[in-house]
Scaffold this motif. Structure first.
Motif: not given
Length: 332
Positions: A286-290, A293-294, A297, A313-314
């Motif tokens: 989840v951290k890597e995907a986040s 995502q950042k 953006e 959205k991932i």
């Protein structure tokens, strides 16, 4: 160390949240400045053109003065809208107040529409009366000189306003710039009509109202175009296909993204709103995907402006072809 690192992350997050509003405030000041300059010029031109129209017997110049008056009224609308659109999000306006810019563009377009109708009516009546034997007095040179001054002032004002509109990415200010240019074009027609009437004599004075009618038709065309585009934005129309393709390209080049789908875009005044689904490696944490995502953006805001609204959205990437092949093999 962990606490210091955590505090640093929070600080950066607050700065990111403040940046769009700070940028909006800067845009607001520059937008108001260019509009106030235009307003001052329009006040002077309105008075001079209407006065010179009466003194110089030019119906076209009087109509042109009415057009400048509509420019002046639109300047007030634009200034009011810029002030409102610069306000940040609040409890009742979660996406900010930028839609007021689009609404203001509709209002300015309607003002332009009414100005065009007024000029068209006055010119048509004058032409009709001329066909019924009512003479048209030949315009005086003062009307010709004032028309030339108006051309120079309004074209310079258009160029300045257009540059600011492109810099700020503001459709509303761009509409106001075109308001200035239509006034410059109308003054070109007025000057031509007055010049012909003066050079060729009273029998050619009909050229003056004819030019007024032709320019009124052009003004109506611009007005309908502005109103149509603005209403389209109010109805949440998506951005141009070229812009959507560029958004996808930016996302895919950002790194870590395996696929993009369900892209939805719209305009919020001079800003853009982007809602997109991305697919990443399903084995990522989840951290890597986040982090991905950042990064997306950040990439989108760097390309389209800090005030761009971005929702990413991932989803896990699924190789549909591999799944089908596995299913076939399992069946065997």
């Amino acid at each position: 160390m962990a606490e210091q690192k955590k505090a640093k992350v929070v600080t950066v997050g607050l700065e990111d949240l403040q940046t769009p509003f700070q940028n909006s405030a800067c845009k607001s000041k520059e937008g108001v400045r260019v509009t106030v300059i235009g307003m001052i010029v329009n006040i002077i031109l309105t008075i001079i053109k209407i006065a010179a129209g009466f003194i110089g017997n030019s119906a076209a110049l009087i109509a042109d003065g009415v057009h400048s008056l509509s420019d002046l009224l639109s300047d007030f609308v634009v200034i009011f809208s810029i002030r409102i659109s610069a306000k940040p999000e609040d409890e009742t306006h979660n996406y900010g107040h930028k839609k007021i810019e689009t609404l203001a563009s509709v209002i300015v377009g309607l003002m332009l529409l009414f100005a065009g109708i007024s000029i068209l009516y006055e010119g048509a009546v004058t032409i009709y009366e001329f066909t019924q034997g009512v003479p048209i007095e030949k315009p005086a040179m003062i009307a010709f000189y004032v028309a030339l001054i108006s051309i120079a002032c309004k074209e310079l004002l258009y160029q300045y306003t257009h540059r600011v509109a492109k810099k700020l990415g503001s459709d509303m200010i761009e509409v106001n710039a075109w308001h200035h240019r239509t006034d410059a074009f109308s003054s070109v027609g007025v000057a031509a009509g007055i010049g012909v009437a003066i050079l060729l004599g009273d029998q050619w004075a009909i050229i003056d109202p004819i030019m007024a009618v032709l320019l009124a038709l052009y003004i109506l065309y611009i007005a309908f175009k502005i109103i149509y585009n603005s209403i389209n934005d109010l109805m949440e129309a998506s951005l141009d296909p070229e812009v959507n393709d560029e958004i996808k390209s930016v996302i895919l080049n950002c790194g870590g993204v395996l696929n993009v789908h369900s892209l939805k875009t719209r305009k919020l005044g001079s800003s853009k709103a982007i809602d997109v689904h991305i697919m990443v490696d399903e084995d990522l944490t989840v951290k890597e995907a986040s982090v991905i995502q950042k990064d997306i953006e950040k990439c989108l805001k760097e390309r389209f402006g800090d005030d761009t609204y971005v929702i990413v959205k991932i989803e896990p990437f699924l190789d549909r072809k591999a799944e089908r092949e596995k299913h076939i093999l399992d069946g065997l």
